[in-house]
Design an enzyme around this catalytic site. Structure first.
Site, PDB file in Angstrom:
ATOM      1  N   ARG A 114       0.826  -1.228   0.000  1.00  0.00           N
ATOM      2  CA  ARG A 114       0.000   0.000   0.000  1.00  0.00           C
ATOM      3  C   ARG A 114       0.851   1.265   0.000  1.00  0.00           C
ATOM      4  O   ARG A 114       0.450   2.297   0.543  1.00  0.00           O
ATOM      5  CB  ARG A 114      -0.965   0.031   1.182  1.00  0.00           C
ATOM      6  CG  ARG A 114      -1.720  -1.245   1.444  1.00  0.00           C
ATOM      7  CD  ARG A 114      -2.499  -1.705   0.251  1.00  0.00           C
ATOM      8  NE  ARG A 114      -3.167  -2.973   0.530  1.00  0.00           N
ATOM      9  CZ  ARG A 114      -3.791  -3.669  -0.401  1.00  0.00           C
ATOM     10  NH1 ARG A 114      -3.827  -3.262  -1.657  1.00  0.00           N
ATOM     11  NH2 ARG A 114      -4.392  -4.792  -0.099  1.00  0.00           N
ATOM     12  N   LYS A 116       1.004  -8.761  13.981  1.00  0.00           N
ATOM     13  CA  LYS A 116      -0.299  -8.999  13.361  1.00  0.00           C
ATOM     14  C   LYS A 116      -0.491 -10.504  13.430  1.00  0.00           C
ATOM     15  O   LYS A 116       0.243 -11.258  12.788  1.00  0.00           O
ATOM     16  CB  LYS A 116      -0.274  -8.505  11.916  1.00  0.00           C
ATOM     17  CG  LYS A 116      -1.501  -8.872  11.091  1.00  0.00           C
ATOM     18  CD  LYS A 116      -1.434  -8.220   9.700  1.00  0.00           C
ATOM     19  CE  LYS A 116      -2.596  -8.619   8.825  1.00  0.00           C
ATOM     20  NZ  LYS A 116      -2.568  -7.952   7.502  1.00  0.00           N
ATOM     21  N   GLU A 157      -6.100 -11.945   8.506  1.00  0.00           N
ATOM     22  CA  GLU A 157      -5.864 -11.987   7.055  1.00  0.00           C
ATOM     23  C   GLU A 157      -4.857 -13.072   6.674  1.00  0.00           C
ATOM     24  O   GLU A 157      -3.938 -12.841   5.882  1.00  0.00           O
ATOM     25  CB  GLU A 157      -5.412 -10.614   6.551  1.00  0.00           C
ATOM     26  CG  GLU A 157      -6.463  -9.542   6.781  1.00  0.00           C
ATOM     27  CD  GLU A 157      -6.171  -8.198   6.130  1.00  0.00           C
ATOM     28  OE1 GLU A 157      -4.997  -7.841   5.998  1.00  0.00           O
ATOM     29  OE2 GLU A 157      -7.148  -7.526   5.753  1.00  0.00           O
ATOM     30  N   ARG A 187     -18.128  -7.783  10.290  1.00  0.00           N
ATOM     31  CA  ARG A 187     -16.686  -7.547  10.475  1.00  0.00           C
ATOM     32  C   ARG A 187     -16.417  -6.423  11.482  1.00  0.00           C
ATOM     33  O   ARG A 187     -15.441  -6.494  12.244  1.00  0.00           O
ATOM     34  CB  ARG A 187     -16.068  -7.204   9.107  1.00  0.00           C
ATOM     35  CG  ARG A 187     -14.641  -6.762   9.191  1.00  0.00           C
ATOM     36  CD  ARG A 187     -14.042  -6.584   7.811  1.00  0.00           C
ATOM     37  NE  ARG A 187     -12.772  -5.890   7.907  1.00  0.00           N
ATOM     38  CZ  ARG A 187     -12.026  -5.540   6.870  1.00  0.00           C
ATOM     39  NH1 ARG A 187     -12.422  -5.843   5.639  1.00  0.00           N
ATOM     40  NH2 ARG A 187     -10.891  -4.907   7.023  1.00  0.00           N
ATOM     41  N   ASP A 245     -11.453  -0.525   8.485  1.00  0.00           N
ATOM     42  CA  ASP A 245     -10.100  -0.457   7.923  1.00  0.00           C
ATOM     43  C   ASP A 245      -9.771   0.883   7.273  1.00  0.00           C
ATOM     44  O   ASP A 245      -9.774   0.968   6.039  1.00  0.00           O
ATOM     45  CB  ASP A 245      -9.937  -1.578   6.884  1.00  0.00           C
ATOM     46  CG  ASP A 245      -8.499  -1.752   6.455  1.00  0.00           C
ATOM     47  OD1 ASP A 245      -7.641  -1.075   7.013  1.00  0.00           O
ATOM     48  OD2 ASP A 245      -8.247  -2.575   5.557  1.00  0.00           O
ATOM     49  N   GLU A 295      -4.134   4.701   1.404  1.00  0.00           N
ATOM     50  CA  GLU A 295      -4.600   3.470   0.762  1.00  0.00           C
ATOM     51  C   GLU A 295      -6.029   3.622   0.231  1.00  0.00           C
ATOM     52  O   GLU A 295      -6.354   3.146  -0.846  1.00  0.00           O
ATOM     53  CB  GLU A 295      -4.538   2.316   1.775  1.00  0.00           C
ATOM     54  CG  GLU A 295      -5.108   1.014   1.245  1.00  0.00           C
ATOM     55  CD  GLU A 295      -4.994  -0.139   2.238  1.00  0.00           C
ATOM     56  OE1 GLU A 295      -4.418   0.036   3.324  1.00  0.00           O
ATOM     57  OE2 GLU A 295      -5.492  -1.234   1.899  1.00  0.00           O
ATOM     58  N   TRP A 311     -14.680  -9.310   1.728  1.00  0.00           N
ATOM     59  CA  TRP A 311     -13.730  -8.515   0.958  1.00  0.00           C
ATOM     60  C   TRP A 311     -14.419  -7.885  -0.255  1.00  0.00           C
ATOM     61  O   TRP A 311     -13.764  -7.275  -1.089  1.00  0.00           O
ATOM     62  CB  TRP A 311     -12.525  -9.370   0.512  1.00  0.00           C
ATOM     63  CG  TRP A 311     -11.551  -9.630   1.641  1.00  0.00           C
ATOM     64  CD1 TRP A 311     -11.578  -9.055   2.881  1.00  0.00           C
ATOM     65  CD2 TRP A 311     -10.413 -10.497   1.638  1.00  0.00           C
ATOM     66  NE1 TRP A 311     -10.543  -9.510   3.658  1.00  0.00           N
ATOM     67  CE2 TRP A 311      -9.797 -10.406   2.923  1.00  0.00           C
ATOM     68  CE3 TRP A 311      -9.836 -11.348   0.695  1.00  0.00           C
ATOM     69  CZ2 TRP A 311      -8.654 -11.129   3.266  1.00  0.00           C
ATOM     70  CZ3 TRP A 311      -8.692 -12.071   1.040  1.00  0.00           C
ATOM     71  CH2 TRP A 311      -8.111 -11.960   2.310  1.00  0.00           C
TER      72      TRP A 311
END
Ligand code: GCV
Length: 675
Positions: free
Chosen positions: A147, A265, A269, A313, A342, A370, A515
């Site tokens: 990104r 993290k 994902e 989510r 996000d 992003e 997504w």
């Protein structure tokens, strides 16, 4: 006082200097520096170099007599490890009082900034609000930047550390705004960063940043013991795994005694984590924390977690972390993105802020754009971050940012927008967001406009009228982007994988539903928006907020209009209190965003001659790209929503829906992917 220093404007343009010593900055005619201590300390050396760089004639004095700049180190000054105080001295200059060289460094930069922006010197003691003020670079060992929109990695190339000659410019820029930490690798971490070979090179990076009071941290892959160490497992309760991490941590500290710690993290994902072994986030974080503790290292454990089976989510991080409240060690801090999804152009704040009463938390912002037009759109994020930080959480009367203060460990982070491009950020205007992050991490009470003004005066021009005009554009820019991309609380409408243009229509066979944009906008014949209310089958995400926010968000008539489609699915002909229907409001916002960019263009033209020609041209041409992409966003989204609403548009689109979809295959798109 400023006149006494005899300032002169300079025409020395240097490249890559960001807001430091740029062509619009002034120089001090004559500076004589006396420091309490001999200039042995590397940070004191930087102070000397810094004042020298801003002065036409610079001398180091052996006694305070005649010195107009003085560094006074006073262990009893009650200024803490990084604080400072500026005082006028009898040589018509300034004395910087600090307990440590780091404090003196920040005092030096503050003094130079004040001189440069003609700001009155604040003579009160200054201390940073957060202990850790840190950039997260999403840089990969192969030199790519996740990104990133400003070229390649400034840290890595071809699997190795890239020893850049201008890393001191990066360090100066950070120190000048108070940033004191950097995570040099991507949170999607490659186990390789912990290899002995890489660590030896990272030591060199740490050595070069240390004089600027910047500590190095690493993002680590939770399965490193297996992937790098060859162990059978990476289970955080396994003795061999615990030993492996302890040895690795000891190895790091033998090389880098002031290493900051790890960013992780985990179970997010597709990344590995403790839950792969039936353990919890707390098990994983505490195991690492125990290895780091003897060295004063910390763990920043991310709360960016969600899985396709987990329901809405936006609710998932709360569900996963709340049961663990109070279970984390005292050198663990939970790093939470500002919003629950996000980094979208506008989100409500993550309900985890303030809710975890017995756990240290910190915010993660995103400087890199992003979801806000990459480094092509003028989008000053100071306003967005202040909106988030100052929002009342209703937890003990605190604003959101206040819920992360008054902890034993405090921190504030943001994803960096730097790259190898000549101007570091891909766009001169994007530099302002790096600057703003640092200033807010030091002092969250600064206003977005005050920060913008400082930055403009140090980077573009000191012409008062022009400064105000540029600040006006900056202050309106984020709202414009939100309007033409995702107004009224819409979110996640962007292109699959690249996150660039509009793609509310995307349907990728077999893709994770969460997504895909349709998961978020839920456009249908009836209306638009995600029902997160407690009614009509809503996900009841509102329950995660403290009253009165819960009640306010739960009712579309009470919900702030700019968030209404985040929390509600509303009919196309739904009437708001302002007398407009949803459909009309969408038209007005989408088209209003485009109109705003046209206004920015006109206003920018009025600055010809009062800003440096190169900057004038750069912004002029980027605004043209921004206008085209704003029109693309407006037309793509509105024409797509129209296939459900069957209502007329109140503006004339530039593109057809087919053209909007096809734009993804244009040469510009393909070229951009190469960046
Ligand atoms: C580093 C979003 C981005 C990913 C990023 C992730 C994260 O999903 O698109 O590129 O991965 O956030 O913050 O971990």
């Amino acid at each position: 006082m400023i006149a006494a220093l005899c300032l002169i404007a300079t025409a020395h343009a240097q490249t890559n200097m960001l807001w430091l010593n740029d062509s619009c900055n002034v120089r001090i005619a004559s500076a004589t520096l006396y420091s309490d201590l001999p200039l042995k300390d590397a940070t004191e050396k930087v102070i000397e170099q810094e004042i020298a760089a801003w002065s036409v004639d610079f001398k180091v004095a052996k006694s305070p007599k005649g010195a107009n700049f003085r560094i006074k180190l006073d262990k009893n000054a009650n200024l803490g490890a990084e604080g400072y105080m500026l005082m006028p001295n009898d040589n018509r200059g300034y004395t910087i009082v600090a307990e440590t060289p780091a404090g003196a460094l920040y005092g030096t930069y503050a003094m130079l900034r004040n001189i440069n922006t003609a700001a009155s010197m604040d003579m009160n003691p200054q201390k940073p609000a957060f202990q850790v003020r840190i950039l997260n670079h999403w840089d990969n060992p192969d030199g790519s930047v996740e990104r990133g929109y400003a070229g390649r990695s400034i840290w890595f190339a071809d699997g190795k550390i890239n020893f850049r000659s201008d890393i001191e410019t990066y360090a100066r820029a950070n120190a000048s705004v108070g940033i004191n930490g950097t995570v040099i690798d991507n949170v999607n971490a490659d186990p390789k960063v912990l290899s002995s070979e890489m660590l030896k090179d990272i030591k060199t990076v740490a050595d070069r940043l240390r004089p600027y009071n910047i500590k190095v941290y690493l993002a680590v892959n939770f399965s490193s013991p297996a992937a790098l160490g060859g162990l059978k497992t990476s289970d955080p309760l396994d003795k061999d795994v615990i030993d492996w991490w302890q040895k690795k941590v000891d190895e790091i500290y033998a090389l880098i005694p002031d290493f900051g710690g790890f960013l992780v993290k985990a179970n997010s994902e597709g990344l590995p984590g403790p839950m792969d072994f039936g353990r919890t986030h707390a098990d994983g974080a505490n195991m690492l924390a125990k290895a780091l503790k003897p060295h004063n290292g910390i763990v920043m454990w991310r709360a960016f977690v969600y899985n396709p089976q987990g329901g809405d989510r936006a609710k998932q991080a709360y569900y996963e972390f709340m049961p663990l409240d109070g279970k984390f060690d005292d050198n663990v801090i939970i790093q939470i993105k500002n919003g629950p999804v996000d980094f979208q152009p506008r989100e409500p704040f993550s309900p985890l802020f303030g809710a975890m009463k017995n756990t240290q938390t910190m915010a993660e912002l995103q400087i890199t754009q992003e979801y806000l037009g990459y480094s092509d759109h003028l989008c000053y994020l100071g306003t967005m971050w202040k909106e988030f930080m100052d929002y009342p959480s209703f937890h003990n009367g605190k604003s959101v940012v206040e819920t992360t203060l008054n902890q034993k460990l405090t921190a504030f982070s943001a994803v960096a927008n730097t790259g190898t491009m000549k101007n570091w950020c891909g766009y001169v205007m994007a530099q302002s967001n790096w600057y703003a992050f640092g200033r807010l991490a030091w002092n969250p009470n600064l206003s977005a406009r005050a920060i913008a003004k400082e930055w403009v005066m140090q980077t573009i021009t000191k012409d008062e009228k022009a400064v105000n005009t540029i600040c006006d554009i900056m202050m309106q820019s984020r709202e414009a982007v939100t309007d033409y991309m995702t107004p009224l609380g819409l979110h996640h409408l962007m292109g699959w994988s690249d996150h660039w243009g509009p793609e509310p229509w995307t349907d990728i066979p077999g893709a994770r539903e969460d997504w895909l944009p349709r998961y978020y906008h839920k456009a249908d014949k009836i209306g638009l928006g995600f029902n997160r209310s407690s009614k009509n089958g809503g996900s009841n995400a509102v329950e995660q907020y403290q009253e009165p926010l819960r009640t306010m968000y739960d009712d579309p008539q009470l919900c702030p209009k700019e968030l209404v489609l985040w929390f509600h699915h509303l009919p196309w002909d739904y009437y708001f209190n302002d007398g407009k229907t949803l459909w009309q409001s969408l038209n007005d916002h989408y088209n209003g965003g485009v109109e705003q960019v046209i206004k920015f263009q006109k206003t920018w033209q009025s600055l010809k001659g009062s800003v440096p020609e190169s900057i004038f041209k750069e912004v002029e041409s980027k605004l043209q790209v921004q206008l085209d992409e704003a029109q693309w966003w407006r037309d793509g989204c509105m024409l797509y929503f129209q296939t459900f609403s069957n209502m007329p548009l109140s503006f004339t689109p530039k593109y057809t829906l087919e053209q909007c979809k096809a734009k993804l295959r244009t040469k510009a798109y393909v070229d951009r992917q190469k960046d």
